[in-house]
Enzyme design. Structure first.
Site, short mmCIF file in Angstrom:
data_model
loop_
_atom_site.label_atom_id
_atom_site.label_comp_id
_atom_site.label_asym_id
_atom_site.label_seq_id
_atom_site.Cartn_x
_atom_site.Cartn_y
_atom_site.Cartn_z
N GLY A 1 0.82 -1.21 0.00
CA GLY A 1 0.00 0.00 0.00
C GLY A 1 0.85 1.25 0.00
O GLY A 1 0.46 2.28 0.55
N GLY A 2 2.02 1.16 -0.63
CA GLY A 2 2.99 2.25 -0.60
C GLY A 2 2.59 3.47 -1.40
O GLY A 2 3.27 4.51 -1.30
N GLY B 1 -0.58 4.70 -1.22
CA GLY B 1 -1.72 5.28 -0.54
C GLY B 1 -1.31 6.51 0.26
O GLY B 1 -0.15 6.95 0.24
N PHE B 2 -2.27 7.05 0.99
CA PHE B 2 -2.04 8.27 1.76
C PHE B 2 -0.90 8.10 2.76
O PHE B 2 0.11 8.81 2.72
CB PHE B 2 -3.35 8.66 2.45
CG PHE B 2 -3.20 9.73 3.50
CD1 PHE B 2 -2.37 10.82 3.30
CD2 PHE B 2 -3.91 9.65 4.69
CE1 PHE B 2 -2.24 11.81 4.28
CE2 PHE B 2 -3.79 10.63 5.66
CZ PHE B 2 -2.94 11.69 5.45
N LYS C 1 -11.55 -4.20 9.71
CA LYS C 1 -10.21 -3.86 10.17
C LYS C 1 -9.93 -4.44 11.56
O LYS C 1 -8.81 -4.86 11.87
CB LYS C 1 -10.03 -2.34 10.19
CG LYS C 1 -8.60 -1.88 10.45
CD LYS C 1 -8.51 -0.37 10.46
CE LYS C 1 -8.53 0.16 9.05
NZ LYS C 1 -7.23 -0.08 8.36
#
Length: 585
Positions: A21-22, A24-25, A172
């Site tokens: 997820g590099g 992403g925010f 999550k």
């Protein structure tokens, strides 16, 4: 044992890490910080695109581009739903940072489950298969917050609710449990971080949501008391916490492996004060009108019932409502003591940096509105009448009010008929004018000014203006009658019916009552509206939105022919509704 991350500590050897997820925010912030520290070979893995697209205007992307050229970083497209792709990118890695995507559609439960829960299982399996020693998972403080109560200085011993109304948070929570249970199996050490209300440059949720609400005219409202406290965390501090956790896991600290830690900026702030700082920095109105939470909740519920097929949000509106009205602060001492974490960017600097990064969303026209005429002044024409009714000249206003009160008493409270009161008033005026005319030019040492003849003359322009006003009122009435005759506007019909019933009700009383109400209204209502224009317009907008949602909700239960007719009427008047909302903004 406390381990602090510094550039000198990590620059002694090159270690390989994978950032899932590099792009992403939070992933961008973590990759940029790893590259700035040095000593890391960073594998950027993301499912957003098959090729790496960088923005040269962003400092983080510029740093990544240079690292790609030097071999310090690499990019690989990885779908966490495919275990073979994860294994391919994690081979030979020392640390895996798992930053799952946040831009998921909460209404596609199956896909969310595959990415969040099944994705966590796949990441764990790949790490064990590739003999990865450290896995740091980015969770959220949301997993201990269900909105049913306030949280004040919640720590690691805080009991999780275990059941959430928000889909993403529920999934999550299960993924976090899987990561923690995988600790110390096949030599894999895991750690979970729970940052609270993350914000910063490249944010795709919180700040854009605030800007959209401001553009819709809803940024004026404070939900609840406005005194609720919250912890916010700057994105780079979250990235720093991940590196601290990885370093501490590498030191085999027993008190860290398999545990979850809250991450904050250590600067609790009132939620609505934080929102005010962001919106004010971008040039939008700051929230200042307090609205009961139950009222907003009703509007949200009506909207969801009326638009069940129009869900485009990736955040539950009810969850955002609870987040905005509840106190939610956390004790970050465990991360400080065991991970060696401390914020590297203060809250004030983080807010300033965020505002600068979103300068393209700033509202440049907000501050120019203060030089314009108020709506009350425009309604009154902006002349002498406006000055009198808005109390701009207090002496003149009081004199006019006093004269009108005397006339009211003369006509309605003296016990005479209207005709006799008018005759007596004309007689009094004639005697006064005649007496003024025969007075000497000096009386008791004071000069007596003659009344100029212009006071008794009416100019042609004044007559034309009066006639135009009368013609405008007449034409407006004709248009309304025509509209009623054609049966085109239900709203207009109900307005006319209500007005007629009001006149009928007022006729049952003496004429003195409506005239007295009109006199008080004229000298108070415009003044109050001029002083509290924004608050009144905001309340009108809120009531208007509530009525629109209620109307659409009721339409769903009406017979099909009636609802179709009303829907067609609503479509015809959509421009009017949009114009009214735009005016109130």
């Amino acid at each position: 044992m406390v381990v602090k991350t510094t550039a000198n500590d990590v620059a002694t050897e090159n270690r390989t890490c994978v950032v899932l997820g590099g792009r992403g925010f939070l992933g961008r912030s973590l990759v940029a910080r790893l590259l700035r520290l040095g000593g890391w070979i960073v594998r950027v893995a993301d499912s957003s695109s098959h090729s790496l697209l960088t923005d040269p205007s962003l400092a983080s992307d510029s740093l990544l581009s240079n690292a790609l050229c030097s071999g310090q970083a690499s990019f690989c497209h990885v779908d966490v739903r495919d275990t073979s792709q994860i294994i391919k990118v994690t081979k030979g890695a020392d640390v895996v940072f798992y930053m799952e995507p946040t831009d998921l559609d909460i209404h596609d439960f199956y896909n969310c489950y595959l990415i969040i829960v099944q994705g966590a299982k796949n990441v764990i399996y790949a790490c064990r298969e590739c003999r990865v020693r450290r896995l740091v998972y980015n969770s959220s403080a949301d997993v201990v917050f269900d909105g049913s109560r306030d949280i004040l200085d919640g720590d690691f011993s805080f009991i999780c609710p275990g059941k959430f109304k928000d889909t993403l948070i529920d999934l999550k929570f299960h993924a976090e449990g899987l990561i923690r249970l995988a600790n110390n199996i096949d030599g894999l050490l895991t750690c979970v971080l729970r940052p609270s209300n993350v914000f910063g440059p490249c944010d795709t949720q919180f700040v854009p949501l605030l800007v959209n609400l401001a553009k819709a005219g809803l940024s004026k409202f404070i939900i609840g008391s406005g005194e609720n406290m919250s912890d916010f965390t700057y994105a780079e501090n979250v990235a720093h916490a991940h590196i601290c956790a990885a370093e501490t896991l590498g030191s085999r600290v027993v008190s860290v492996a398999g545990k979850a830690f809250f991450i904050t900026n250590l600067e609790p702030i009132m939620f609505w004060e934080f929102v005010s700082l962001i919106l004010g920095g971008l040039g939008y109105p700051r929230p200042y009108i307090k609205v009961p939470t139950w009222m907003v909740s009703c509007i949200v519920s009506l909207h969801q019932c009326s638009h069940e097929n129009l869900h485009n949000h990736n955040v539950s509106p009810h969850y955002m409502l609870r987040l905005a009205s509840r106190t939610r602060t956390f004790d970050c001492s465990a991360a400080q003591n065991h991970l060696g974490y401390s914020p590297v960017i203060s809250l004030k600097d983080g807010i300033n940096s965020t505002i600068q990064s979103f300068s393209h969303l700033a509202n440049d026209t907000f501050y120019t509105k203060f030089n314009e005429q108020s709506k009350a002044e425009k309604m009154l024409g902006g002349g002498i009448v406006a000055d009198i009714l808005l109390w701009r000249d207090e002496r003149r206003t009081f004199a006019c009010f006093f004269v009108l009160v005397l006339l009211f008493c003369w006509f309605f409270l003296c016990g005479r008929t209207f005709a006799s009161s008018l005759a007596d008033l004309l007689l009094l005026v004639i005697v006064t004018l005649y007496g003024h005319g025969i007075l000497s030019s000096k009386l008791c040492g004071y000069a007596v000014q003659e009344i100029p003849s212009s006071c008794f003359q009416v100019t042609v322009s004044d007559v034309q203006k009066s006639l135009r006003s009368i013609a405008c009122i007449w034409n407006r009435g004709v248009r309304r009658i025509t509209t009623l005759a054609k049966g085109e506007d239900w709203c207009e019909f109900f307005k006319v019916v209500f007005s007629l019933y009001l006149i009928k009700y007022m006729q049952s009383y003496s004429l003195a009552v409506p005239f007295a109400m009109a006199l008080v209204y004229a000298f108070t209502a415009y003044f109050v509206y001029d002083q509290y224009e924004a608050e009144i317009d905001a309340f009108r907008l809120l009531m208007f939105c509530c009525m629109v949602e209620l109307k659409e909700f009721l339409w769903r239960y009406l017979p099909l022919p009636i609802s179709s007719s009303l829907q067609n009427d609503n479509v015809l008047h959509q421009p009017k509704v949009a114009a009214r909302v735009k005016e109130w903004k």
